[in-house]
Scaffold this motif. Structure first.
Motif, short mmCIF file in Angstrom:
data_model
loop_
_atom_site.label_atom_id
_atom_site.label_comp_id
_atom_site.label_asym_id
_atom_site.label_seq_id
_atom_site.Cartn_x
_atom_site.Cartn_y
_atom_site.Cartn_z
N LYS A 104 0.85 -1.20 0.00
CA LYS A 104 0.00 0.00 0.00
C LYS A 104 0.88 1.24 0.00
CE LYS A 104 -4.21 -1.86 2.09
NZ LYS A 104 -5.04 -1.56 0.90
N THR A 111 0.31 6.23 3.81
CA THR A 111 -0.92 5.56 3.38
C THR A 111 -1.02 4.16 3.98
OG1 THR A 111 -0.96 6.81 1.30
CG2 THR A 111 -2.24 4.77 1.39
N GLN A 114 -1.26 4.30 7.91
CA GLN A 114 -2.61 4.64 8.39
C GLN A 114 -3.54 3.44 8.29
OE1 GLN A 114 -2.98 8.39 5.92
NE2 GLN A 114 -4.10 9.06 7.72
N TYR A 115 -3.45 2.72 7.19
CA TYR A 115 -4.30 1.55 7.01
C TYR A 115 -4.03 0.51 8.10
CZ TYR A 115 -5.91 -2.92 5.20
OH TYR A 115 -6.50 -4.15 5.07
N GLN A 119 -6.85 1.85 10.71
CA GLN A 119 -8.08 1.32 10.12
C GLN A 119 -8.29 -0.15 10.44
OE1 GLN A 119 -8.08 2.30 5.91
NE2 GLN A 119 -7.34 4.36 6.32
N THR A 126 -3.24 -7.86 11.41
CA THR A 126 -2.71 -6.87 10.48
C THR A 126 -1.43 -6.31 11.08
OG1 THR A 126 -4.93 -6.26 9.73
CG2 THR A 126 -3.15 -4.74 9.21
#
Length: 362
Positions: A104, A111, A114-115, A119, A126
């Motif tokens: 990503k 980016t 942050q994911y 998120q 994750t």
């Protein structure tokens, strides 16, 4: 009437007995019902408590029991990506569960960070393939960084690598000393690649220009998604300079497309033994370095964070794993637990000062 009375008296004992039994059964039934209700209530409470305690108590012992997403915040083929794939392969075999690499790229690593950290769920499924650019440099480079060190549960640093300064193979400069003199005299002509205003290459270039007295603000950055995009630009003459790691530059250097001017490390790299360090060529006190490891969202169970830290430490002792890293031209340099967290905090302090002084920090 007398006959009726006699029959009544003859039936009275039986009637009383039946009434007594009925009364006793009713009492027992009520008692058993009450006891059964209490037992059911207690059982339900115990079951609820067990259910509530279950995930926390089994987080470390059952993990992992399904595939894990390993997020690389840069494009495929770069140093972070290649090391992450090597780690994923080793731990997947060790734990018997797939560890899937997900690239990503974007915003200098922000980016993907942050994911993975903001998120995704903090259940350990994750993981962020961390890097200096997506942690300390990201926070140092902006007063309003989208991801802070406080958003991470740091697990382990896996490797470190030395930055190298590369130009096109046919570039006119014979060494780093000559190139530094040109850059000082012609900062407006210097173009360099980076994943963003606060990327790894940005800090390396800023520190170098500060050391030689060149005007960083007059140079120009060309934004890319990582080394796999950046290095061909330099090789093709579309940018003057790239600063990447030994690992990332080796393929195009061996192919004769890039020229290495200097290695930024205390000693020469065993993979570029004929290339002098920056200090050997008169540019001293440079300290920017590259590393990659992994971290989790805040609140991830510590048993899981520790399992990854212990897993990486174990891999670093595995000759097959070390051999695979050497094929990438990197060596394990593991830090875990509080040592890793302390390292990151100290590094962030230095980079914040550098970013403020050179104008990187906005």
């Amino acid at each position: 009437m007398k006959t009726l009375n006699k029959k009544t008296f003859r039936l009275l004992p039986l009637t009383l007995a039946l009434l007594f039994l009925a009364s006793g059964c009713g009492a027992n039934s009520t008692a058993e019902s009450g006891a059964g209700g209490a037992a059911q209530t207690g059982g339900a409470t115990a079951a609820a408590s067990a259910a509530a305690a279950g995930p926390a108590s089994s987080a470390g012992t059952d993990y992992p029991n399904r595939p894990i997403e390993y997020v690389v915040p840069f494009s495929a083929g770069g140093g972070v990506d290649l090391v992450a794939r090597t780690v994923a392969e080793g731990l997947s075999k060790e734990w018997g569960q797939p560890i899937e690499i997900v690239n990503k790229p974007g915003a200098g690593g922000a980016t993907g960070a942050q994911y993975a950290l903001k998120q995704a769920a903090n259940d350990g499924y994750t993981v962020l393939a961390d890097n200096v650019a997506s942690t300390t440099m990201l926070q140092a480079g902006s007063a309003s960084a989208p991801v802070l060190l406080s958003d991470h549960e740091f697990a382990a640093r896996v490797v470190t690598d030395a930055p190298v300064f590369v130009v096109a193979a046919d570039a006119p400069w014979k060494d780093f000393r000559e190139f530094s003199e040109w850059a000082k005299a012609n900062p407006e002509k210097l173009t360099w690649t980076s994943v963003g205003p606060a990327g790894f290459s940005t800090f390396a270039v800023a520190e170098w220009l500060k050391a030689i007295g060149a005007d960083f603000s007059k140079t120009r950055m060309i934004a890319t998604k990582g080394a796999s995009e950046s290095l061909p630009l330099v090789a093709g003459g579309n940018a003057v300079l790239a600063v990447h790691t030994v690992n990332e530059t080796s393929t195009l250097v061996k192919a004769g497309k890039l020229k290495v001017l200097a290695v930024l490390s205390p000693e020469r790299s065993p993979y570029y033994p004929d290339v002098p360090t920056t200090a050997e060529q008169g540019v001293k006190d440079l300290s920017v370095s590259w590393w990659t490891g992994m971290s989790f969202p805040k609140g991830t169970p510590q048993e899981i964070v520790k399992k990854w830290a212990d897993g990486v430490a174990k891999l670093a002792q595995d000759p097959d794993f070390v051999a695979k890293l050497k094929q990438l031209q990197v060596d394990p340099n593991v830090l875990t637990g509080q040592e890793f967290t302390d390292f990151v905090n100290k590094e962030a302090e230095y980079y914040t000062g550098l970013a403020t002084e050179t104008g990187i920090r906005k």
